[in-house]
Design an enzyme around this catalytic site. Structure first.
Site, PDB file in Angstrom:
ATOM      1  N   GLY A  85       0.815  -1.200   0.000  1.00 19.53           N
ATOM      2  CA  GLY A  85       0.000   0.000   0.000  1.00 19.53           C
ATOM      3  C   GLY A  85       0.860   1.266   0.000  1.00 19.53           C
ATOM      4  N   SER A 180       4.364  -5.460  -3.520  1.00 19.28           N
ATOM      5  CA  SER A 180       4.255  -4.011  -3.550  1.00 19.28           C
ATOM      6  C   SER A 180       5.039  -3.391  -2.383  1.00 19.28           C
ATOM      7  CB  SER A 180       2.785  -3.580  -3.555  1.00 19.28           C
ATOM      8  OG  SER A 180       2.676  -2.212  -3.861  1.00 19.28           O
ATOM      9  N   TYR A 181       4.412  -2.540  -1.565  1.00 18.85           N
ATOM     10  CA  TYR A 181       5.152  -1.873  -0.493  1.00 18.85           C
ATOM     11  C   TYR A 181       5.658  -2.866   0.561  1.00 18.85           C
ATOM     12  CZ  TYR A 181       6.620   2.062   2.391  1.00 18.85           C
ATOM     13  OH  TYR A 181       7.372   2.965   3.107  1.00 18.85           O
ATOM     14  N   ASP A 291       3.735  -5.516 -15.255  1.00 19.60           N
ATOM     15  CA  ASP A 291       3.438  -4.682 -14.095  1.00 19.60           C
ATOM     16  C   ASP A 291       3.635  -3.214 -14.454  1.00 19.60           C
ATOM     17  OD1 ASP A 291       3.223  -3.405 -11.655  1.00 19.60           O
ATOM     18  OD2 ASP A 291       4.487  -4.827 -10.572  1.00 19.60           O
ATOM     19  N   HIS A 348       0.706  -6.456 -11.749  1.00 15.80           N
ATOM     20  CA  HIS A 348       1.233  -6.094 -10.434  1.00 15.80           C
ATOM     21  C   HIS A 348       0.970  -7.189  -9.399  1.00 15.80           C
ATOM     22  CE1 HIS A 348       2.701  -3.491  -7.320  1.00 15.80           C
ATOM     23  NE2 HIS A 348       1.535  -3.431  -6.699  1.00 15.80           N
TER      24      HIS A 348
END
Length: 381
Positions: A85, A180-181, A291, A348
């Site tokens: 996020g 992701s994060y 992605d 992604h």
């Protein structure tokens, strides 16, 4: 047999029955056992969900969902998965959209099986982190001002306390993964666990591998309507032992209450990755070749830079790997401890967009085996 001896035996049997009921028969907390999710297909593995209290003074607790491996769970490792996020849910993302055993049906009122769930290869643990994400919460408003350091520390405390709930996993092989994060979350959590191992004369985390989909800045893709609808059904929250404090907001994929540091995305993760490799823990960075959020070239260049700093030579030149007779993606390896892999056709959210290839990659990661460079029989069918 004397009456007193018979009575003693009855007391002993009664105590044993009580212990079995309290511990759920396998040492796990019976109060966290998910008996049956609304609309759930019948399965042979157990699920657990509930809270781990991180800070009783602040009233800060993290929500988790744990799925046993579909086959022989006692012989399988434990894999932690975190979404990024920052501020997005690992339950709504990883667990019920990408790699868990179920997907919500189109009407948002039932579940269907995920035939490529990663619990075919491992026990899976998903955590909504930090507090303010999903059903994780704090009674102290200032706790919703979070950053990488506080998130890593809370997850470290979570792992210690989760092992108290599931003591048989304390010695189990542990793999730390995310997307992701979570390319920030996972390395920094691993760093905190390594700090624990360095100072502990007793229990040490049995870390066997680290895998993430990014090591740079990015944002998770929002989930669809049926996930939000399903998780806000009262009967679903009851089955998951969730929302115990009746939060003043509904469950959502990405937090509306979390105020996460805008500068922590610029933290250089490479020194932490360097320490992980130096502790003989293999790292896999994987990326979808479609992605648009985190382009693979940036991640590949950072991995090459890390390998150069560690003086690691190329052991597998950049080339195709195969799955079911087709190109599964591209892969390169440095020094038998640092792997960068792409997944062909994946966006992604790699496990969602290419579930079969992602499961193959994950299984190779767990087994510490190289992705195949020929079109021979697949590791999974």
């Amino acid at each position: 047999m004397s009456r007193s001896r018979s009575r003693s035996r009855c007391w002993l049997v009664g105590i044993l029955i009580l212990v079995v009921r309290v511990l759920g028969g396998n040492g796990y907390p019976s109060e966290d056992l998910v008996v049956n999710l609304p609309g759930q297909p019948k399965v042979d593995f157990n699920q657990y969900a509930g809270y781990v209290d991180i800070d009783s003074n602040h009233g800060r607790s993290l929500f988790y969902y744990f799925v046993e491996a579909a086959f022989h769970p006692h012989n399988k490792p434990l894999t932690l998965w975190l979404n990024g996020g920052p501020g997005c849910s690992s339950i709504g993302g990883g667990a019920f959209t990408e790699l868990g055993p179920f997907f919500p049906k189109g009407d948002g009122r039932g579940l269907r099986r995920n035939s490529k769930s990663w619990n075919k290869a491992s026990n899976l643990l998903f955590v909504e982190s930090p507090a303010g994400v999903g059903w994780s919460y704090s009674n102290t408003t200032s706790d919703y001002n979070a950053g990488d350091a506080s998130t890593a520390n809370d997850m470290y405390l979570f792992m210690l306390k989760w092992y108290e709930k599931f003591p048989s996993y304390r010695s189990r092989e542990l793999f730390l993964t995310g997307e992701s994060y979570a390319g920030h979350y996972i390395p920094q959590l691993t760093n905190a666990l390594l700090d624990h191992n360095a100072r502990s004369t007793g229990f040490k985390f049995n870390i066997k591998g680290v895998a993430a989909t990014k090591i740079s800045v990015g944002v998770d893709v929002c989930m669809s309507f049926e996930r939000r609808f399903y998780f806000n059904l009262p009967e679903v929250q009851k089955a998951l032992h969730a929302n115990r404090t009746k939060l003043p907001y509904s469950w959502s994929m990405c937090s509306q209450v979390l105020n996460y540091s805008e500068t922590d995305g610029n933290i250089n993760i490479l020194p932490i990755l360097k320490r992980i490799v130096q502790n003989h823990i293999p790292i896999w960075i994987f990326s979808g070749d479609q992605d648009s959020v985190v382009p693979l070239l940036g991640s590949r260049m950072l991995i090459r830079e890390l390998a150069h700093e560690l003086h690691l030579k190329v052991t597998v030149p950049y080339g195709a790997w195969f799955h079911k007779g087709q190109v599964g993606g591209w892969v390169t390896e440095y020094g038998n401890s640092l792997t960068f892999a792409t997944v062909r056709g994946a966006a992604h959210m790699v496990p969602y967009s290419q579930p079969s290839r992602a499961l193959h990659l994950f299984t190779s990661f767990l087994r510490a085996t190289r992705l195949p460079n020929t079109t021979g029989p697949s590791i999974l069918h």
